[in-house]
Design a protein around this motif. Structure first.
Motif, mmCIF file in Angstrom:
data_model
loop_
_atom_site.group_PDB
_atom_site.id
_atom_site.type_symbol
_atom_site.label_atom_id
_atom_site.label_comp_id
_atom_site.label_asym_id
_atom_site.label_seq_id
_atom_site.Cartn_x
_atom_site.Cartn_y
_atom_site.Cartn_z
ATOM 1 N N PHE A 99 51.161 -43.716 -20.310
ATOM 2 C CA PHE A 99 51.044 -42.282 -20.458
ATOM 3 C C PHE A 99 50.094 -42.094 -21.712
ATOM 4 O O PHE A 99 51.000 -42.193 -22.869
ATOM 5 N N ASP A 100 48.783 -41.642 -21.752
ATOM 6 C CA ASP A 100 48.142 -41.776 -22.851
ATOM 7 C C ASP A 100 47.035 -40.406 -22.941
ATOM 8 O O ASP A 100 45.984 -40.663 -22.486
ATOM 9 N N PRO A 101 47.405 -39.339 -23.449
ATOM 10 C CA PRO A 101 46.546 -37.940 -23.164
ATOM 11 C C PRO A 101 45.487 -38.335 -24.296
ATOM 12 O O PRO A 101 44.392 -37.501 -24.043
ATOM 13 N N THR A 102 45.683 -39.311 -25.259
ATOM 14 C CA THR A 102 44.363 -39.266 -26.340
ATOM 15 C C THR A 102 43.670 -40.728 -26.175
ATOM 16 O O THR A 102 44.267 -41.533 -27.119
ATOM 17 N N PRO A 103 42.967 -41.061 -25.171
ATOM 18 C CA PRO A 103 42.572 -42.505 -25.050
ATOM 19 C C PRO A 103 41.791 -42.950 -26.281
ATOM 20 O O PRO A 103 41.655 -44.265 -26.578
ATOM 21 N N ALA A 107 52.921 -39.903 -26.180
ATOM 22 C CA ALA A 107 52.268 -41.038 -25.457
ATOM 23 C C ALA A 107 53.443 -42.202 -25.379
ATOM 24 O O ALA A 107 54.184 -42.390 -26.189
ATOM 25 N N GLN A 127 47.738 -44.633 -16.484
ATOM 26 C CA GLN A 127 47.291 -46.051 -16.039
ATOM 27 C C GLN A 127 48.293 -46.764 -15.222
ATOM 28 O O GLN A 127 49.243 -46.941 -16.148
ATOM 29 N N THR A 139 43.661 -45.832 -13.296
ATOM 30 C CA THR A 139 43.632 -44.678 -13.962
ATOM 31 C C THR A 139 43.816 -43.080 -12.950
ATOM 32 O O THR A 139 42.828 -43.065 -12.404
ATOM 33 N N GLY A 181 44.274 -39.442 -13.982
ATOM 34 C CA GLY A 181 44.480 -38.428 -15.210
ATOM 35 C C GLY A 181 44.759 -39.145 -16.441
ATOM 36 O O GLY A 181 44.019 -40.070 -16.976
ATOM 37 N N ASP A 182 46.041 -38.720 -17.032
ATOM 38 C CA ASP A 182 46.512 -39.390 -18.340
ATOM 39 C C ASP A 182 47.287 -40.627 -18.160
ATOM 40 O O ASP A 182 47.803 -41.297 -18.922
ATOM 41 N N ALA A 227 48.481 -38.600 -30.584
ATOM 42 C CA ALA A 227 48.839 -37.701 -29.179
ATOM 43 C C ALA A 227 50.497 -36.852 -29.632
ATOM 44 O O ALA A 227 51.159 -37.577 -30.457
#
Length: 789
Positions: free
Chosen positions: A578-582, A600, A528, A523, A525-526, A597
């Motif tokens: 890309f997932d800014p709200t895990p 994403a 993976q 991972t 940042g946003d 999000a």
């Protein structure tokens, strides 16, 4: 004096409807509050464990915590929550967070929302809180007299009136749980197509005509609640007219189409068959020592996260496919509680789609620092039966729904799991397939043009298998490695779990193979980054396609095993997310609904090197007769790029898209390799929903299209609808009106393509070369009216 409920158990205050239970509920509240207030009056400060409660006064609030488990009318509606540890009873999840249970839910509206109304306990508490235990000259005798004069029946009657004003709720003894009416029209057309302009009475092919037709389908559900801890529900489907012209010719209601049968008086047409069907049914009974669930076509979850590492009990949630092919699942599940905690059982005539009548038992417990689980599975009928041609005799009910059931089996597994700091260990062994011991199968020696066919037999050593897995988690890095060796008939189930992310390469659980998988996620940042690897090889290879008689390809009807999804494979996968709200994980099963999000996405690439062919696939003809393909698709390298994009810009606007590009092989005997591209997009804006898909050189919507390698050059679909409330991302009953358009081009590889339709030939041309593409299209309108869940 204000009261802050911070750790108050609510099992004693579950929804109750009869007068005696409501009075007992209110009595429980009043008596305990009486004891608390008396203590406050006598001590003027915090007390200890009085009336089953601890409490203290600070910052102007009474803070209460329950110290003993309450078991008055406990229906077990519950889940574990760390904030309620004082109320936990070993072996039970006995908290449901209703905060004293002083309110009940009214009926839901079209948006799925409901109004709360007070229960009898609310009115009793209201009176109780009108006295201040710290008033001057307050005595215990005064409080006792005050609480004795609280009229419990008054609260019961007032709560009953509140309920009546809202029109009842889900706790009624019996009610209509669902009322749905679906009205549809279909207008179809096409060119260079076999579908006739008018119905041919001598043909049973569908679509049966071009032009206009209509369909009506109704669903009625009845729910009963004989007690607060038991619920049963059944849904019926009633069919009106059945459309014969939809270009997607297989659907749930087509069971009621007219059929021709032979009789003593000749052929007779039956027009009114299966007009009323039980669509699905379920019940649940939550008792003190067990939870019991029964299901018919409603599905169930798997046990793979509970120690069933060989996936003997598969999940049975099939979405729309269960309706399309008329599938069935039927059985019971039991979860032990209390002294029986850790014990689970399932049994029934078809626990999952195509299962044999069977029973499973699972028991889990902790031994030292290890979690140990044993699973036992036995089909109720393990005797092997064959017809005069040597083919296995199959259950007609299972075959009718398009499933070839597995060979009868008996299986047992043992698994151990443990956490060791940053590492997780899982290992297990399986014994399976003993009813097949002594069965014969063909194999060969030699090479192409010089094969020697010989017969071998399944022995007891072919019943054994094992697997092991190790995981590592620290900070930005997650990693795993696993391996398995499975005997010829030691069949388990496909891996139903998710390891760290949404990888597609998994253990398929088949017997007759050894495999190794490994992968890791990193991972940044946003983002993976997650590469994954798979290697597998059968212990006994597939029969060669050029073998001479009496040699032939194996198949799952005549032979104890066949090489299909366990064919030799070396595969690699790269998945970037890309997932800014895990917090709303992209690979959760309900992410379509929960993702929040603004944007994403993921991007995946899978490459499979398949150096050998497979054994024979089983196909179904239009009349549901099954057969084994004479050959199979050849060795090939397959690859695919795919992506999923989600954008929830605000609560009223969301877009989800799925796209893919790659090549593919048919399931049957076609050696034609296709290169396909496509995608679908769904958009919800306020009460509007738009769905569309584009597919280029791809298979059609049904399994038989891939079995026989039937493709369309172009497939287009657009669906626009509006509903009373906000539309759902899933296909659920709702009140909606919409229009859908579908268009497909046809060529020589497409079903229903007919160049003769554009020529003056009386005999169909030998080849379609030189003829233009055909087409078929459909405009569908629909109105669905739904009342209920």
């Amino acid at each position: 004096m204000p009261i802050l409920f911070t750790e108050f158990g609510s099992d004693a205050f579950n929804a109750v409807d009869n007068e005696e239970d409501q009075k007992m509920q209110a009595f429980f509240v009043v008596e305990n509050w009486k004891e608390i207030y008396q203590n406050a009056a006598g001590l003027g400060k915090a007390g200890n464990a009085i009336g089953g409660f601890t409490f203290q006064f600070s910052d102007g609030w009474w803070k209460l915590g329950q110290t003993k488990n309450l078991d008055v009318h406990d229906t077990g509606a519950s889940w574990v929550n760390g904030g309620y540890y004082l109320d936990m009873k070993d072996g039970n999840n006995n908290m449901n967070e209703e905060w004293f249970g002083i309110c009940a839910k009214g009926p839901t509206n079209e948006r799925g929302l409901y109004t709360l109304y007070p229960r009898s306990a609310y009115y009793s508490l209201k009176e109780a809180h009108q006295v201040n235990p710290y008033d001057e000259d307050m005595t215990g005798d005064f409080l006792s007299n005050y609480f004795s004069n609280i009229n419990l029946m008054d609260g019961v009657l007032r709560a009953r009136g509140d309920k009546a004003l809202l029109g009842g709720n889900d706790s009624q003894k019996i009610r209509i749980s669902r009322l749905t009416a679906e009205f549809s029209t279909f207008n179809t057309g096409g060119s260079l197509i076999t579908t006739p302009n008018n119905v041919d009475e001598d043909s049973d092919a569908f679509p049966n005509q071009l032009g206009f037709d209509h369909m009506e389908s109704y669903f009625v559900g009845i729910e009963g609640k004989p007690a607060s801890n038991m619920r049963a529900n059944v849904n019926f489907n009633v069919v009106g007219n059945i459309a014969g012209n939809p270009i997607d010719e297989i659907f749930y209601e087509n069971r009621s189409r007219a059929v021709n049968v032979d009789s003593d008086d000749g052929e007779v047409t039956l027009t009114d068959i299966n007009r009323v069907n039980v669509y699905d049914a379920e019940f649940e009974w939550n008792a003190k020592d067990f939870d019991l669930r029964g299901f018919y076509r409603t599905g169930h979850y798997h046990w793979a996260y509970e120690g069933d590492i060989f996936n003997l009990y598969p999940e049975a949630n099939y979405g729309p496919n269960l309706d399309i092919y008329g599938g069935e699942i039927l059985g019971l599940e039991i979860d032990g509680k209390g002294d029986l905690s850790g014990l689970k059982a399932a049994f029934g005539p078809q626990l999952w789609w195509g299962a044999n009548p069977t029973a499973l038992l699972k028991y889990s417990r902790k031994v030292g620092k290890w979690d140990m689980t044993g699973v036992y599975h036995r089909d109720l009928q393990t005797e092997l039966r064959f017809d005069e041609n040597g083919q296995r005799i199959l259950d007609a009910n299972q075959v009718r729904s398009g499933i070839i059931p597995a060979w009868p089996t008996e299986r047992a597994t043992i698994a151990v799991e443990r956490k060791l700091g940053k590492f997780g260990l899982t290992a297990g062994a399986i014994w399976a397939g003993s009813p097949l011991n002594g069965s014969s199968f063909q194999d060969v020696t030699g090479g192409p043009g010089n094969y020697t066919v010989y017969e071998d037999k399944v022995t007891s050593k072919d019943n054994w298998g094992g697997k092991a897995k190790i995981t590592y988690q620290e900070g930005k890095i997650n990693a795993y490695a696993q391996a398995a060796v499975m005997g010829l008939v030691a069949n388990a189930g496909a891996d139903q779990t998710q390891t760290f992310t949404g990888w597609k390469l998994k253990d398929n659980g088949s017997g007759n193979q050894s495999n190794v998988l490994a992968g890791f996620t990193y991972t940044v940042g946003d983002f993976q980054i997650a590469p994954n690897f798979l290697w597998q090889k059968p212990l006994v290879d597939a029969m060669p396609s050029d073998v001479d008689a009496p040699g032939r390809l194996r198949n799952v009807i005549e032979d104890p095993f066949a090489v299909r999804n366990n064919r030799e494979t070396t595969a690699g996968e790269m998945l970037i997310t890309f997932d800014p709200t895990p917090g709303t994980w992209m690979y959760e099963w309900d992410n379509d609904r929960t993702e929040d999000a603004k944007f994403a996405m993921n991007l995946g690439f899978v490459y499979r090197h398949l150096p050998t062919q497979q054994d024979a696939h089983i196909g179904f003809l239009a009349n549901r007769q099954f057969f084994a393909f004479p050959t199979s698709a050849p060795a090939e390298d397959l690859w695919e790029v795919s992506t999923r994009m989600v954008s929830k810009l605000n609560p009223d606007l969301g877009v989800i898209g799925n796209f893919y590009y790659g090549n593919g092989q048919a399931n049957g005997d076609s050696d034609r390799l296709i290169k396909r591209f496509g995608g679908d997009v769904r958009l919800i804006y306020n009460k509007m929903k738009v769905e569309t898909h584009v597919k280029i050189n791809d298979w059609g919507p049904f399994d038989y299209h891939r079995d026989f390698n039937l493709t369309y050059p172009v497939q287009l679909m657009l669906d626009v609808s509006t509903s009373l409330g906000k539309p759902d991302w899933f296909i659920l009953p709702s009140t909606v009106i919409g229009i859908r358009g579908t268009w497909r081009s046809l060529d020589a590889n497409s079903p229903r393509y007919s160049p003769l339709a554009a020529s003056e030939f009386e005999v169909a041309p030998i080849s379609a070369v030189g003829f233009p593409d055909g087409s078929e299209w459909e405009i569908r309108t629909y109105v669905h009216i739904n009342i209920g869940k």
